[in-house]
Write a protein that holds these residues in place. Structure first.
Motif, PDB file in Angstrom:
ATOM      1  N   LEU A 251     -47.652   6.372 -33.135  1.00 27.09           N
ATOM      2  CA  LEU A 251     -49.083   6.174 -33.344  1.00 27.09           C
ATOM      3  C   LEU A 251     -49.833   7.383 -32.799  1.00 27.09           C
ATOM      4  O   LEU A 251     -49.482   7.918 -31.741  1.00 27.09           O
ATOM      5  N   CYS A 252     -50.848   7.807 -33.541  1.00 27.97           N
ATOM      6  CA  CYS A 252     -51.706   8.923 -33.118  1.00 27.97           C
ATOM      7  C   CYS A 252     -52.295   8.586 -31.744  1.00 27.97           C
ATOM      8  O   CYS A 252     -52.779   7.477 -31.527  1.00 27.97           O
ATOM      9  N   SER A 253     -52.261   9.547 -30.839  1.00 26.51           N
ATOM     10  CA  SER A 253     -52.728   9.268 -29.481  1.00 26.51           C
ATOM     11  C   SER A 253     -54.250   9.108 -29.424  1.00 26.51           C
ATOM     12  O   SER A 253     -54.782   8.575 -28.457  1.00 26.51           O
ATOM     13  N   ALA A 254     -54.949   9.542 -30.466  1.00 28.86           N
ATOM     14  CA  ALA A 254     -56.410   9.403 -30.473  1.00 28.86           C
ATOM     15  C   ALA A 254     -56.861   8.160 -31.234  1.00 28.86           C
ATOM     16  O   ALA A 254     -57.588   7.326 -30.700  1.00 28.86           O
ATOM     17  N   CYS A 255     -56.390   8.008 -32.495  1.00 35.09           N
ATOM     18  CA  CYS A 255     -56.963   6.953 -33.340  1.00 35.09           C
ATOM     19  C   CYS A 255     -55.991   5.814 -33.658  1.00 35.09           C
ATOM     20  O   CYS A 255     -56.371   4.833 -34.262  1.00 35.09           O
ATOM     21  N   PHE A 256     -54.714   5.976 -33.292  1.00 35.86           N
ATOM     22  CA  PHE A 256     -53.680   4.952 -33.516  1.00 35.86           C
ATOM     23  C   PHE A 256     -53.297   4.762 -34.982  1.00 35.86           C
ATOM     24  O   PHE A 256     -52.720   3.749 -35.358  1.00 35.86           O
ATOM     25  N   ASN A 257     -53.625   5.766 -35.783  1.00 29.64           N
ATOM     26  CA  ASN A 257     -53.091   5.841 -37.147  1.00 29.64           C
ATOM     27  C   ASN A 257     -51.609   6.202 -37.025  1.00 29.64           C
ATOM     28  O   ASN A 257     -51.150   6.627 -35.969  1.00 29.64           O
ATOM     29  N   ILE A 258     -50.861   6.040 -38.109  1.00 28.88           N
ATOM     30  CA  ILE A 258     -49.466   6.471 -38.099  1.00 28.88           C
ATOM     31  C   ILE A 258     -49.434   8.002 -38.080  1.00 28.88           C
ATOM     32  O   ILE A 258     -50.167   8.652 -38.820  1.00 28.88           O
TER      33      ILE A 258
ATOM     34  N   LEU B 289     -51.049  13.978 -32.731  1.00 28.37           N
ATOM     35  CA  LEU B 289     -52.241  13.591 -33.490  1.00 28.37           C
ATOM     36  C   LEU B 289     -51.882  13.381 -34.955  1.00 28.37           C
ATOM     37  O   LEU B 289     -51.021  14.070 -35.493  1.00 28.37           O
ATOM     38  N   CYS B 290     -52.570  12.437 -35.608  1.00 25.23           N
ATOM     39  CA  CYS B 290     -52.338  12.204 -37.035  1.00 25.23           C
ATOM     40  C   CYS B 290     -53.010  13.339 -37.828  1.00 25.23           C
ATOM     41  O   CYS B 290     -53.833  14.079 -37.278  1.00 25.23           O
ATOM     42  N   PRO B 291     -52.706  13.494 -39.110  1.00 22.74           N
ATOM     43  CA  PRO B 291     -53.282  14.597 -39.892  1.00 22.74           C
ATOM     44  C   PRO B 291     -54.816  14.578 -39.934  1.00 22.74           C
ATOM     45  O   PRO B 291     -55.449  15.629 -40.021  1.00 22.74           O
ATOM     46  N   ILE B 292     -55.413  13.383 -39.843  1.00 17.54           N
ATOM     47  CA  ILE B 292     -56.880  13.307 -39.914  1.00 17.54           C
ATOM     48  C   ILE B 292     -57.511  13.814 -38.615  1.00 17.54           C
ATOM     49  O   ILE B 292     -58.422  14.633 -38.627  1.00 17.54           O
ATOM     50  N   CYS B 293     -56.991  13.360 -37.475  1.00 15.71           N
ATOM     51  CA  CYS B 293     -57.516  13.831 -36.184  1.00 15.71           C
ATOM     52  C   CYS B 293     -57.260  15.327 -36.004  1.00 15.71           C
ATOM     53  O   CYS B 293     -57.997  16.019 -35.308  1.00 15.71           O
ATOM     54  N   HIS B 294     -56.199  15.791 -36.631  1.00 12.44           N
ATOM     55  CA  HIS B 294     -55.788  17.183 -36.488  1.00 12.44           C
ATOM     56  C   HIS B 294     -56.608  18.111 -37.372  1.00 12.44           C
ATOM     57  O   HIS B 294     -56.633  19.317 -37.162  1.00 12.44           O
TER      58      HIS B 294
HETATM   59 ZN   LIG Z   1     -55.527  10.100 -35.430  1.00  8.73          ZN
END
Ligand SMILES: [Zn+2]
Length: 203
Positions: A61-68, A73-78
């Protein structure tokens, strides 16, 4: 339909049994998939097995938003081009896929991994609300868009979030009611979801 164990071999029965446990797969579908794989090439079966294993081993899970994610970080947070001042709150990671498919939202997300449901004993502390509040404390957010499902649980969660986020001086909006009550975001069509997002209302 029960599979008679005496008519098929152990590995066949085992795969049918395991596939039957998946959502949306009944015994008949499980049997069809199993016999399809029995006829498939070794390579096809191995590719499928590898994909299933790496799904578990290489995702987190993304450490910021908990997306996969497959990294911290997930691609969106990144992605530096996303609007970092907006957070859209969804129940499940697959809701992000639905929102991204529409393509008009350019902000960040937060995945709750569930919704408040007193009947199922799921309270605010059981989903990722605490982590959302931590994010709101750390980064400058102008708007939180609540995109929980238009179900009883989703509405309860939305009301709870609005109650605790509004006092922080952050604009809180909710997807418009264009989504029929009881549907899940993940299954909403693009046009409905676009209208719901564009017509979002202040909470
Ligand atoms: Zn994220």
């Amino acid at each position: 339909m029960d599979i008679n164990p005496s008519t098929t071999t152990g590995p066949v029965n085992q795969l049918i049994k395991e596939l039957s446990k998946l959502p949306g797969i009944g015994p008949k579908s499980a049997q069809r998939l199993t016999f399809y794989l029995l006829r498939a090439s070794d390579e096809q079966a191995k590719t499928l097995a590898d994909a299933m294993l790496s799904l578990r081993q290489k995702t987190r899970l993304c450490s910021a938003c908990f997306n996969i994610a497959d990294a911290d970080l997930c691609p969106i947070c990144h992605n530096d081009r996303r609007d970092k001042n907006k957070i859209c709150v969804v129940e499940q990671p697959q809701d992000i896929i639905a929102m991204e498919h529409v393509g008009i939202y350019k902000g960040l997300y937060h995945v709750l991994h569930g919704a408040i449901s007193p009947t199922e004993g799921i309270g605010s502390e059981d989903i990722r609300i605490k982590e959302l509040l931590q994010r709101l404390n750390v980064i400058q957010i102008d708007e939180v868009i609540i995109a929980t499902n238009p179900t009883l649980e989703g509405e309860q969660t939305s009301m709870y979030l609005s109650k605790i986020i509004s006092p922080l001086g952050i604009r809180v909006t909710r997807l418009a009611r264009g989504l029929p009550f009881g549907t899940e975001l993940e299954y909403a069509d693009d046009v409905t979801l676009t209208r719901a997002l564009e017509g979002r209302q202040e909470l």
